[in-house]
Design an enzyme around this catalytic site. Sequence first.
Site, short mmCIF file in Angstrom:
data_model
loop_
_atom_site.label_atom_id
_atom_site.label_comp_id
_atom_site.label_asym_id
_atom_site.label_seq_id
_atom_site.Cartn_x
_atom_site.Cartn_y
_atom_site.Cartn_z
N HIS A 197 0.84 -1.21 0.00
CA HIS A 197 0.00 0.00 0.00
C HIS A 197 0.87 1.26 0.00
O HIS A 197 0.61 2.20 -0.77
CB HIS A 197 -0.91 0.00 1.22
N GLU A 198 1.89 1.29 0.84
CA GLU A 198 2.77 2.46 0.88
C GLU A 198 3.54 2.62 -0.42
O GLU A 198 3.80 3.74 -0.87
CB GLU A 198 3.73 2.36 2.07
N HIS A 236 3.04 9.09 -6.58
CA HIS A 236 3.93 10.25 -6.59
C HIS A 236 4.72 10.31 -7.89
O HIS A 236 4.87 11.37 -8.50
CB HIS A 236 4.87 10.18 -5.38
N HIS A 287 1.53 4.50 -2.86
CA HIS A 287 1.68 5.96 -2.77
C HIS A 287 2.92 6.44 -3.50
O HIS A 287 2.92 7.50 -4.13
CB HIS A 287 1.76 6.38 -1.30
#
Length: 233
Positions: free
Chosen positions: A104-105, A112, A108
């Site tokens: 999940h991270e 980005h 991100h």
Amino acid sequence: MYGGFYYRFDPTYLLLVIGMLLSLAASSRLKRTFATYSRIRSSSGMTGAQAARRILNSRGLYDVQVFPVSGNLTDHYDPRTRRVCLSQASYNQTSLAAVGVAAHECGHAVQHAENYGPLNLRSSLVPVANLGSTLAWPLFLIGLIFSMRPLLTAGIVLFSAAVLFQLVTLPVEYNASDRALRLLTETGILGSDEVRGSRKVLSAAALTYVAALAGSVLQLLRLIILAGGRNRD
């Protein structure tokens, strides 16, 4: 009447209670779900850190680093330093929960790198949201006590900015989870049966953001009701 004062129950407190209960329920569900899938080891045997590294490399994000951070469920992606930061429960663990959160991270980080619109919007709202969270209640309370309509309005507007930030956060978080689940399958880190376990963890995590937004909306409604009551007085 008691000691020259009288107490009147403020029904708007019920809005705060509802928001608090929603938050507690979502947090409790996340902890239970994470605990359940923390006990199930992924067949690949990869830790959260190893899974994150494979995912990032698969998208050509070799410059994004994976770092351990202290705390429980403190995982996050820092766009300023381009770091995927994983908590102790994720970094060295091989569970479906750890791998899902790590992915999940990484979602991100991919957002980005691709200049994902909602993520950019959320980043631009951070200063305003921080200002709103800090000043909204002090200004509103001063306005309420001294019957100063401009301060009441300023407090509501500033708190609305914080609510807007939480609203924009929802598509960012759900999109990161969708990316994570696809990447876990594409990179061969989890099988199709295992992905379902990680999905449950990420869905429970997403509900905490929904509950936070609902709680903030209820607080905003309370401010509006209190300001309206002050106007009638």
